[in-house]
Write a protein that holds these residues in place. Sequence first.
Motif, PDB file in Angstrom:
ATOM      1  N   SER A 148       0.831  -1.202   0.000  1.00  0.00           N
ATOM      2  CA  SER A 148       0.000   0.000   0.000  1.00  0.00           C
ATOM      3  C   SER A 148       0.869   1.256   0.000  1.00  0.00           C
ATOM      4  CB  SER A 148      -0.871   0.009   1.253  1.00  0.00           C
ATOM      5  OG  SER A 148      -0.035   0.191   2.378  1.00  0.00           O
ATOM      6  N   TYR A 149       0.254   2.381  -0.420  1.00  0.00           N
ATOM      7  CA  TYR A 149       1.020   3.639  -0.402  1.00  0.00           C
ATOM      8  C   TYR A 149       1.334   4.051   1.036  1.00  0.00           C
ATOM      9  CZ  TYR A 149      -3.152   6.308   0.940  1.00  0.00           C
ATOM     10  OH  TYR A 149      -4.233   6.802   1.622  1.00  0.00           O
ATOM     11  N   GLN A 150       0.427   3.672   1.973  1.00  0.00           N
ATOM     12  CA  GLN A 150       0.695   4.002   3.383  1.00  0.00           C
ATOM     13  C   GLN A 150       1.984   3.325   3.850  1.00  0.00           C
ATOM     14  OE1 GLN A 150      -2.165   2.741   2.169  1.00  0.00           O
ATOM     15  NE2 GLN A 150      -3.954   3.510   3.254  1.00  0.00           N
ATOM     16  N   ARG A 151       2.175   2.117   3.366  1.00  0.00           N
ATOM     17  CA  ARG A 151       3.358   1.354   3.766  1.00  0.00           C
ATOM     18  C   ARG A 151       4.622   2.017   3.224  1.00  0.00           C
ATOM     19  NH1 ARG A 151       4.629  -4.707   4.568  1.00  0.00           N
ATOM     20  NH2 ARG A 151       6.395  -4.315   5.930  1.00  0.00           N
TER      21      ARG A 151
END
Lengths: 127, 484
Positions: free
Chosen positions: B437-440
């Motif tokens: 994910s982009y959050q990661r």
Amino acid sequence: MYRLEIYEQELRSTPKGLEILEHLITHVAEVSQLINHNREVMVTWQRNKGAVFFADLMRTGFDADETMKKEIEGIRLTSLIRRMAVVLQDHGSPELTKAIDQHLVLVLSYAEEARSLKQVFQKLRTL
Amino acid sequence: MKTNREERISEYNRILSLRQLAENKLQHIPSVIKVSVGLKVVKRQPTEELCFRIYVNKKKATSEILPHEIIPLSIDNIKTDVNEMPTNVTACGPSDTKKYRPLAGGTKVASSRSFAEAGTMGCIAIDNDSDNAVLLSNYHILMINGETQGHPVAQPKFHCDKSPCRCGEVARIERGFLGEDSNVDAAIATLTGKHQEKWTNEVLELGVVAEFPLDDNGKPVNPPAPGDTVFKRGMSTSLTEGLIIEVGRDDDEIEVGYVRKDGTEFTKTFKGQLKIGPKNVDKPFTRKGDSGAVIVNDLNQVIGLHFADNEVRDENNKVVSDAFESYANPIWDVIKALDIYIPDTGTLLSMPLNQMAATAETDLMEQLEITLAQHPDGKLVIDAFKEYGDEILELVNTDREVTVAWHRCKGPSFVAHVLEKARNPQHEIPTAIDGISYQRVLSKMSVLLEKKGSRELAAVIEQYSTRAFSVISEIIHSSIVIKI
């Protein structure tokens, strides 16, 4: 002992809160296991004053006048959350990783903007 | 119980020092062929536990064995794991058959004669003889059918069979070795034409790779050990994760069966190979077609060249049993035999080729800046990047840990998508690429840059990362529309 029931009740009262609560219930055992038994997670939690922040958060309760600490001994609350997110995703299950992905940005922004837990719950009601 | 690598290696060395003792204790059992030290494998899944791995020709039920010939469950409090000697080890010969330009490791290659036995291009190497860039794969992929120096090699294949048609050619065979003194199944082919001038040493889905640190004698400085996590990208099973089960000793032999295109069969013996098991038992680490793939560690350093596994197929070429053991030549043997080195190259914008969405163009970057400035916190992000951009780029390009994390988190692909959105406002930026994910990407890179960067950069990250995350999150979820 902290009185966790009041937080649970509050979370149950909003859709987003309920979603967060369900994730908490699902993953609390895994997170606790990682904090207590995985060296890297344990070290990150301790170095970033996780236990102190947690105790402070519980202390403030729902009292709007009780502000939660945003920084302890030079460590920001948001840094604790960010760093813990990384190690928990590195060492946790795919389900935990997904749950963190889902809520990280929101939790970080609440941790930065809200002055108290009461404000966090108020914000949740607006979602 | 989870242990860190130092603890695991210390335990490995301790058990290794007791191996002779274990061999002596088992000497009276005729069925025991050899004892090695590695991970205990339960139901085809490597566990984290180190043990004595005891090899017999055929496993039998306890009731069929004389009581004094039963192998104990543990020796000196170290568990035993009884294994049959590998008998079905075959060279892996074909699903990702796409064409990739510029060339990238982990993709399909074939020599002009090896239509059936196509395999994987491992990575790019440099030939010490000529300083030319070469592609690295297996002998049995590029040369088993009598190909010699100068034979053309294609990626993914030659498109027609009409001599002298050479469409698809990317390289010409230089040299290769199969077993005997070399102890490797490896070959190189010199890149031809424009491919010689334009390459990045990148493996699809893994990012840039580099040579495993070797000492002046060409031996590993810090050798791989059982329990180490490894990765590979091959044409057949794409990206897979495995665990080293055993690091073979010089007297550990395996016999590998080969088949030529004309049907002739033969075997070769190899010593001291790396034995790897799948991390996820539901997905084999390798399959036919993955031969030639490089095996990398968690820092994307190449530690081996995959060449065989114990997959079983029936006469119709259907898989009867997935491989649970894959074999790789240690890369230091390959480097020595072929006289090559693996270059450490790659840049921030060397995007994974299968996901290349856009190229970085100055006007797009400027437009992105204008758009970001419209967001209340956008200016913070811009100012921080202007101030520390060079340091961040330097870290991404030169610090191995940061480089690997950036590529493994699909950073270049996300950047490409953001730029593509600047070019085309309808473009949807995925919230995750290949499960990342982009959050990661944001959290991982922020923590790593804090750790590796200057004190000033760390302070800026600490202060502004939350707001930067919100801005990027809004871009991805389209609250901010980038317009040209």
